[in-house]
Design an enzyme around this catalytic site. Structure first.
Site, PDB file in Angstrom:
ATOM      1  N   HIS A 139      -7.445  -5.839   0.217  1.00 27.23           N
ATOM      2  CA  HIS A 139      -6.238  -5.039   0.378  1.00 27.23           C
ATOM      3  C   HIS A 139      -5.515  -5.446   1.653  1.00 27.23           C
ATOM      4  O   HIS A 139      -6.137  -5.572   2.710  1.00 27.23           O
ATOM      5  CB  HIS A 139      -6.635  -3.564   0.440  1.00 27.23           C
ATOM      6  CG  HIS A 139      -5.497  -2.603   0.387  1.00 27.23           C
ATOM      7  ND1 HIS A 139      -4.682  -2.458  -0.707  1.00 27.23           N
ATOM      8  CD2 HIS A 139      -5.048  -1.700   1.307  1.00 27.23           C
ATOM      9  CE1 HIS A 139      -3.786  -1.510  -0.477  1.00 27.23           C
ATOM     10  NE2 HIS A 139      -3.985  -1.041   0.744  1.00 27.23           N
TER      11      HIS A 139
ATOM     12  N   SER B  32       0.847  -1.189   0.000  1.00 31.51           N
ATOM     13  CA  SER B  32       0.000   0.000   0.000  1.00 31.51           C
ATOM     14  C   SER B  32       0.889   1.249   0.000  1.00 31.51           C
ATOM     15  O   SER B  32       1.673   1.448  -0.912  1.00 31.51           O
ATOM     16  CB  SER B  32      -0.968  -0.045   1.177  1.00 31.51           C
ATOM     17  OG  SER B  32      -1.986   0.916   1.035  1.00 31.51           O
TER      18      SER B  32
ATOM     19  N   GLU C 293      -9.043  -5.709  -3.817  1.00 32.48           N
ATOM     20  CA  GLU C 293      -8.408  -4.639  -3.040  1.00 32.48           C
ATOM     21  C   GLU C 293      -9.445  -3.722  -2.375  1.00 32.48           C
ATOM     22  O   GLU C 293      -9.337  -3.356  -1.205  1.00 32.48           O
ATOM     23  CB  GLU C 293      -7.519  -3.786  -3.946  1.00 32.48           C
ATOM     24  CG  GLU C 293      -6.388  -4.520  -4.635  1.00 32.48           C
ATOM     25  CD  GLU C 293      -5.114  -4.555  -3.832  1.00 32.48           C
ATOM     26  OE1 GLU C 293      -5.132  -4.134  -2.664  1.00 32.48           O
ATOM     27  OE2 GLU C 293      -4.099  -5.013  -4.383  1.00 32.48           O
TER      28      GLU C 293
END
Length: 555
Positions: free
Chosen positions: A461, A224, A342
């Site tokens: 995610h 991320s 995600e």
């Protein structure tokens, strides 16, 4: 601001004192008349390491040598708040470390909404095998939207270290303290957090040999915001000229590659400063440095982002502009990937703060799609209403169509198609490039338990992080499949990650793991039980509707 942990203290025993004592002992023993009377030299202390700032005493933990809370830079307080990172001070005495981590950087707690951490936070942690010499080094950069997270207790690199690599985790400045651009600040675009990360990499280059690591074989990896940071360093001329790393792993970090220019970031910084009462440009820097930390935290949004400074060699071009023009470090081996779902994490986080999107209805769904595209409209006039209709049509038969459609927009537009584009760019430059597609829908949860939301989060995610950086017990506890599935996939992913760090190729030397093809062959590796397997790039692009996003509806 207070912290739960004091800065690591000093002990009075120094390495030089040990050397003197050993020399003196040798001199005394040489005057004896028999070998049996000679004093033997003390064995070297494997937990004592000598660094450019002074000696460090670590601990033994879980079969590793562990050094937590090493200050890699000067504390960014006082005049060093909102200033370029400075090297750590020299120490005369040995720095004695413990199981405790250094303080996290200031942030707002996701659990309580209250400020936590301390400005004196620029610490890193080194994990190394008992016997280590010239081992590959893996440096983890944590995620958290550049506003939360740290390199501490959430991440357990034990399984990586067991594969004979040295692992480093680190903290870096976040939010307004890490990414505020303002005309009154000497800032490289306000990218203090990126400067911190590069200072940590300099420290690794200078010192990791003392911990058994090879300074000429360093892999940076992150997820991320950590993956976005990795991409920023890949395109950073400063990182390239200093040869701060040699390989890179980008986990869900290809989002938002068009960072704003410094002038736009400074405009936002001036607005923040004015709102905080620092509206005089002549005194704004001093004013911002005198503010209490909670005031700066309260004035920041839910994420921060590096900005582009064409006058600096830190980040003179956006990630996308650098990739499009070939102005990036092509002397790297790359592993890059994204997760199948995600976007579900972000929809889940919104649901935790209120009702589900299905309860709120289609009008709320359309409003959120409009808000999602609002930051991009100045450069690309997306027809957000048409996009909302199209994606709702794609997922009309789902049990939670509104949540699923919005999640898919997040996934496809923000992460998946950018990741594929970046992998293709690296491969086109002749770089060793390996693309993964993480699809285990039973993945252990990280920020949000699936039990707390109304829809299936799937391979969301951050779902891949536990397979590499969580202990086995915690993985099993948070996994909804079988122990055999999680153990097998996690074992293979650790092998892939460490093989890449060693050789620039995730394919294991024993050839036991399923083969991972190069992205240049238009093949991706699917990470999913019961066994990883390759799939065509076309399958990935079709699933994530990348053709749609190559020619999206515009106003």
């Amino acid at each position: 601001m207070t912290t739960n942990r004091a800065r690591p203290g000093f002990i009075l025993t120094s390495l030089s004192a040990l050397v003197v004592a050993a020399s003196l002992s040798g001199c005394l023993s040489s005057s004896g008349s028999s070998s049996s009377s000679r004093a033997t030299e003390p064995e070297a202390n494997p937990l004592l390491a000598s660094t450019s700032e002074g000696d460090i005493q670590g601990i033994a933990l879980n079969g590793m040598r562990v050094f937590r809370g090493i200050p890699y830079a000067a504390a960014p307080v006082g005049e060093l708040r909102l200033a370029p990172t400075q090297a750590a001070a020299q120490r005369d005495a040995v720095l004695e470390l413990s199981e405790e981590f250094g303080a996290m950087c200031p942030q707002t707690s996701l659990m309580t909404g209250q400020p936590q951490g301390d400005e004196d936070c620029l610490f890193l942690n080194v994990y190394t095998p008992d016997q280590a010499e010239d081992l590959p080094v893996m440096v983890w950069i944590h995620g958290g939207a550049f506003v939360f997270g740290d390199g501490g207790g959430e991440y357990d690199p034990t399984r990586l270290v067991q594969q004979d690599v040295v692992v480093v985790t680190l903290n870096y400045r976040l939010g307004n303290l890490g990414f505020m651009a303002h005309p009154s600040l000497e800032s490289d675009g306000g990218n203090f957090g990126l400067m911190d990360q590069q200072q940590a990499l300099r420290w690794v280059k200078q010192n990791i040999q003392a911990f058994g690591g090879d300074p000429d074989n360093v892999t940076i990896f992150g997820e991320s915001a950590g993956g976005h940071s990795v991409m920023s360093h890949v395109v950073s001329p400063r990182a390239q000229s200093e040869e701060l790393f040699h390989k890179a792993i980008v986990q869900s970090g290809s989002y938002a590659p068009f960072q704003v220019p410094k002038v736009a970031a400074q405009f936002g910084g001036v607005q923040i400063a004015n709102a905080l009462g620092c509206d005089d440009l002549a005194t704004a820097a001093d004013c911002l440095r005198a503010l209490p930390v909670p005031a700066l935290l309260a004035a920041q949004g839910s994420q921060s982002m590096p900005s582009v400074d064409p006058d600096s060699d830190l980040l003179p071009l956006s990630i996308m502009a650098a990739l499009q023009t070939g102005q990036f470090n092509t002397n790297l081996d790359m592993m890059i990937g994204s997760n199948q779902n995600e976007g579900t994490l972000f929809i889940a986080l919104d649901e935790l703060g209120g009702a589900s999107l299905e309860t709120l209805g289609e009008a709320e769904y359309r409003s959120r799609v409009t808000s999602f595209f609002a930051p991009y409209q100045a450069s690309v006039p997306y027809d957000d209403d048409q996009i909302a209709s199209d994606y709702l049509g794609f997922y009309a038969s789902e049990s939670a169509p509104l949540s699923t459609a919005l999640s898919a927009i997040w996934t496809d537009f923000m992460f998946a198609c950018n990741s594929s584009l970046h992998a293709g760019t690296f491969a086109a430059q002749g770089m060793n490039t390996f693309k993964y597609w993480f699809r285990d829908e039973n993945a252990p949860w990280t920020l949000v338990s699936p039990a707390l939301v109304s829809f299936d989060m799937g391979a969301t995610h951050a779902g891949e992080i536990p397979y590499v950086l969580y202990p086995q017990e915690l993985m099993r506890e948070r996994y909804t499949g079988t122990d055999e599935e999680i153990d097998n996939l996690a074992g293979l992913m650790v092998d892939y990650w460490t093989s890449f760090a060693k050789f620039g190729d995730p394919n294991t030397s024993d050839g036991v793991a399923p083969a991972w093809p190069q992205a240049a062959d238009n093949q991706y590796l699917v990470l999913d039980p019961p066994q990883p397997a390759s799939t065509s790039a076309l399958t990935f692009l079709g699933y994530h509707r990348c053709g749609y996003w190559a020619n999206p509806p515009l106003r």
